[in-house]
Design a protein around this motif. Structure first.
Motif, short mmCIF file in Angstrom:
data_model
loop_
_atom_site.label_atom_id
_atom_site.label_comp_id
_atom_site.label_asym_id
_atom_site.label_seq_id
_atom_site.Cartn_x
_atom_site.Cartn_y
_atom_site.Cartn_z
N GLU A 1 13.67 9.01 9.27
CA GLU A 1 14.57 7.93 8.83
C GLU A 1 14.88 8.04 7.34
OE1 GLU A 1 16.20 5.51 10.25
OE2 GLU A 1 15.15 4.70 12.00
N LEU A 2 13.85 8.41 6.55
CA LEU A 2 14.02 8.48 5.10
C LEU A 2 14.43 9.87 4.61
CD1 LEU A 2 10.96 6.29 4.01
CD2 LEU A 2 13.37 5.66 3.93
N LEU B 1 9.56 2.01 0.98
CA LEU B 1 10.31 2.51 -0.17
C LEU B 1 9.77 3.86 -0.59
CD1 LEU B 1 10.38 -0.72 -2.37
CD2 LEU B 1 12.37 0.38 -1.37
N LEU B 2 10.66 4.75 -0.99
CA LEU B 2 10.22 6.04 -1.52
C LEU B 2 9.38 5.79 -2.78
CD1 LEU B 2 13.40 8.30 -1.20
CD2 LEU B 2 11.50 8.02 0.40
N TYR B 3 8.25 6.47 -2.87
CA TYR B 3 7.37 6.27 -4.03
C TYR B 3 7.57 7.39 -5.03
CZ TYR B 3 3.16 6.04 -6.88
OH TYR B 3 2.30 5.98 -7.94
N ASN B 4 7.72 7.00 -6.29
CA ASN B 4 7.78 7.97 -7.38
C ASN B 4 6.56 7.76 -8.27
OD1 ASN B 4 10.40 9.04 -6.69
ND2 ASN B 4 11.25 7.10 -7.40
N HIS C 1 4.89 10.49 -0.43
CA HIS C 1 4.31 9.15 -0.39
C HIS C 1 5.40 8.08 -0.25
CE1 HIS C 1 0.86 11.30 -2.24
NE2 HIS C 1 0.17 10.41 -1.54
N VAL C 2 5.04 7.02 0.48
CA VAL C 2 5.94 5.90 0.73
C VAL C 2 5.19 4.60 0.45
CG1 VAL C 2 7.23 4.64 2.53
CG2 VAL C 2 7.31 7.15 2.46
N ILE C 3 5.86 3.64 -0.18
CA ILE C 3 5.27 2.31 -0.39
C ILE C 3 5.59 1.45 0.84
CG2 ILE C 3 5.23 0.24 -1.81
CD1 ILE C 3 6.26 1.94 -4.12
N MET C 4 4.55 0.87 1.41
CA MET C 4 4.75 -0.07 2.53
C MET C 4 4.43 -1.48 2.04
SD MET C 4 2.99 -0.27 6.33
CE MET C 4 1.36 -0.75 5.72
N THR D 1 0.83 -1.20 0.00
CA THR D 1 0.00 0.00 0.00
C THR D 1 0.87 1.25 0.00
OG1 THR D 1 -1.88 1.06 1.09
CG2 THR D 1 -0.17 0.17 2.52
N ILE D 2 0.28 2.36 -0.40
CA ILE D 2 0.98 3.64 -0.38
C ILE D 2 0.48 4.42 0.82
CG2 ILE D 2 1.36 5.80 -1.62
CD1 ILE D 2 0.98 4.23 -4.22
N ILE D 3 1.42 4.88 1.63
CA ILE D 3 1.07 5.57 2.88
C ILE D 3 1.74 6.94 2.95
CG2 ILE D 3 0.82 3.37 4.11
CD1 ILE D 3 3.57 4.04 5.46
N MET D 4 1.28 7.74 3.90
CA MET D 4 1.96 8.97 4.28
C MET D 4 2.78 8.65 5.53
SD MET D 4 0.80 10.97 1.96
CE MET D 4 1.12 12.65 2.42
N PRO D 5 4.05 8.93 5.56
CA PRO D 5 4.89 8.52 6.70
C PRO D 5 4.59 9.31 7.97
CG PRO D 5 6.13 9.95 5.23
CD PRO D 5 4.81 9.71 4.56
N ASP D 6 4.77 8.65 9.11
CA ASP D 6 4.71 9.39 10.37
C ASP D 6 6.04 10.13 10.56
OD1 ASP D 6 6.56 7.49 11.23
OD2 ASP D 6 5.10 6.37 12.41
N GLU D 7 6.14 10.85 11.65
CA GLU D 7 7.32 11.69 11.86
C GLU D 7 8.61 10.87 11.93
OE1 GLU D 7 8.92 15.07 15.04
OE2 GLU D 7 6.82 14.49 15.02
#
Length: 232
Positions: free
Chosen positions: A110-111, A140-143, A118-121, A99-105
């Motif tokens: 970390e990234l 993973l960083l999402y592009n 957006h980040v892929i989980m 899924t594609i998520i918005m990262p927490d703080e």
């Protein structure tokens, strides 16, 4: 056809080091002497010495010669990926979620990204002989337009997941290993009913500009793990 002469030079000097005929700090025979002994050119001798140097057997001092290196007795090499590692045996992976998520703080920090990136989980379970032994989560960083092929992700290592966007040889990796108590969700996935600790491997991937492109956590059941390295 036999091995090239420079390989014979390498093996002969290794044999002398391993038998203590040559000890740490001893001088390796000079290039001219090796050329005469083996009947070869300086280029051939230098090729052999370069191999010995890269393998940690010798070191060179400009203008003086080569010397036997003092071994790093406390250095071990650990080979690791999620599917083939010295911690335990993984024979099957099951994809739980992509899924594609918005990262927490914490994840954004970390990234090294903002929280609106957006980040892929990816969440998976690893099995040994039919039993779940490890819970795996990757970020993973999402592009935009980045393909997400679930079938390929299910059995892929972390490095293979990013291979389409960055050559594997360009990746930099950092690994850390810790013992942790699992939360209730992980306990449920791994069929843990007591206070069994986990061995958690944190793997962080960087691009050639030393910027994080992904982070993963693989949590192994403490009763299935076996950690080993080699001094070779």
């Amino acid at each position: 056809m036999g091995d090239p002469v420079y390989i014979k030079i390498v093996e002969d000097i290794k044999k002398k080091v391993n038998s203590a005929e040559l000890k740490p700090g001893d001088t390796v025979p000079p290039e001219a002497a090796l050329c005469k002994e083996y009947g070869v050119s300086r280029m051939t001798v230098r090729k052999g010495l370069a191999i010995l140097s890269s393998e940690g057997y010798i070191y060179s001092v400009p203008g003086k010669g080569s010397y036997v290196q003092k071994p790093e007795v406390n250095k071990y090499t650990l080979y690791y990926d999620e599917m083939n590692n010295p911690i335990n045996s993984v024979d099957k992976a099951r994809l739980l979620e992509v899924t594609i998520i918005m990262p927490d703080e914490k994840l954004a920090d970390e990234l090294q990204i903002t929280r609106n990136k957006h980040v892929i989980m990816i969440r998976r379970l690893f099995y040994t002989d039919g039993s779940p032994v490890a819970y795996d989560v990757k970020y993973l960083l999402y592009n935009k337009g980045m393909p997400i092929v679930e079938k390929e992700i299910e059995q892929a290592t972390f490095q293979e997941m990013v291979a389409n966007s960055l050559p594997i040889f360009a990746l930099k990796k950092k690994i850390s290993i810790s013992a942790e108590i699992p939360n209730e969700d992980i306990k449920r996935y791994l069929n843990i009913y007591d206070d069994l600790a986990l061995l958690v491997v944190k793997l962080k991937l960087y691009n050639n500009e030393n910027k994080p492109i992904g982070i993963g956590f693989t949590s192994y059941r403490g009763d299935y793990i076996k950690l080993q390295g080699s001094s070779d």
